[in-house]
Enzyme design. Structure first.
Site, mmCIF file in Angstrom:
data_model
loop_
_atom_site.group_PDB
_atom_site.id
_atom_site.type_symbol
_atom_site.label_atom_id
_atom_site.label_comp_id
_atom_site.label_asym_id
_atom_site.label_seq_id
_atom_site.Cartn_x
_atom_site.Cartn_y
_atom_site.Cartn_z
ATOM 1 N N CYS A 120 0.833 -1.204 0.000
ATOM 2 C CA CYS A 120 0.000 0.000 0.000
ATOM 3 C C CYS A 120 0.868 1.254 0.000
ATOM 4 O O CYS A 120 0.541 2.242 -0.662
ATOM 5 C CB CYS A 120 -0.941 -0.008 1.201
ATOM 6 N N GLU B 161 -4.052 -5.036 -4.165
ATOM 7 C CA GLU B 161 -4.029 -3.661 -4.673
ATOM 8 C C GLU B 161 -4.626 -3.611 -6.083
ATOM 9 O O GLU B 161 -5.407 -2.711 -6.397
ATOM 10 C CB GLU B 161 -2.609 -3.104 -4.659
#
Length: 232
Positions: free
Chosen positions: A147, A217
């Protein structure tokens, strides 16, 4: 052709270099995903972006908790302080960005609370919390690292392209700026210090978490683009 990372240490023999090699195909898929390319070429539907921001609010609330758990398992006080600071910054900086973006997208904090958490957001956040809670420090570090890193790399990539939509440009600027790059470099440098202390089995486990959350993601952007909902 794989995108070369722009953020962090450039030692070809470092752990982070090896980690990037593991996820290079995933990142390549992210930067060509129509959600991401649409941020700069004008093709992304604002409603899809609004849905993404709403899910990101849900995600970041859990991500801040995950960072706090990583801080609690950090081996030194300096590392505990770093992750505790980052946890607070998620709320102070990134959610402040949402406070500006939400009204521009026709949303409010109250309306976001009423948006159901999507299946992908639920799966990603549940995996994060389970990993940082049950695993060791290296597991948690590896799980939260994508992230940081992927967003910084996407921000740097899109910053060079620019966007005609000021809402998208604001998002790009927040992740493509020097301040966020410095934060990510700090975490990458720590990861390279941690790796030599791991056994082969511990390193393999941490690497697997890193790859899994990198996949999440991609899934997060894809879910927003598809406007994912619970099927039943």
């Amino acid at each position: 052709m794989s995108v070369t990372p722009r953020i962090g240490p450039r030692n070809p023999d470092s752990w982070t270099t090896a980690l990037w090699a593991e996820i290079a195909p995933i990142f390549d898929a992210i930067v060509v995903h129509p959600f991401v390319t649409g941020l700069t070429d004008g093709t992304l539907d604002p409603d899809a972006f609004a849905g993404y921001v709403a899910q990101d609010v849900h995600y970041l609330r859990t991500y801040a908790r995950a960072l706090a758990l990583v801080a609690g398992k950090a081996p030194t006080l300096a590392e505990t302080a770093m992750f505790a600071r980052h946890s607070a910054e998620v709320l102070d900086v990134e959610l402040a960005l949402h406070a500006e973006l939400l009204p521009a997208l026709g949303l409010s904090p109250g309306s976001v609370d009423g948006v159901p958490i999507s299946p992908t957001t639920q799966a990603y956040t549940s995996y994060l919390l389970a990993t940082v809670y049950d695993g060791g420090f290296a597991d948690g570090l590896a799980a939260v690292l994508p992230c940081y890193w992927i967003y910084a790399e996407i921000g740097a990539e899109l910053l060079a392209r620019g966007s005609t939509d000021p809402r998208y440009q604001q998002w790009i600027d927040s992740y493509g700026g020097d301040d966020f790059a410095a934060t990510v470099t700090e975490v990458l440098t720590l990861a390279d210090r941690v790796e030599p202390q791991l056994t082969a089995a511990q390193e393999a486990c941490a690497r697997a978490h890193f790859v899994t959350t990198s996949r999440y993601e991609w899934m997060f952007f894809d879910a927003a683009y598809r406007r994912e909902q619970w099927p039943v």
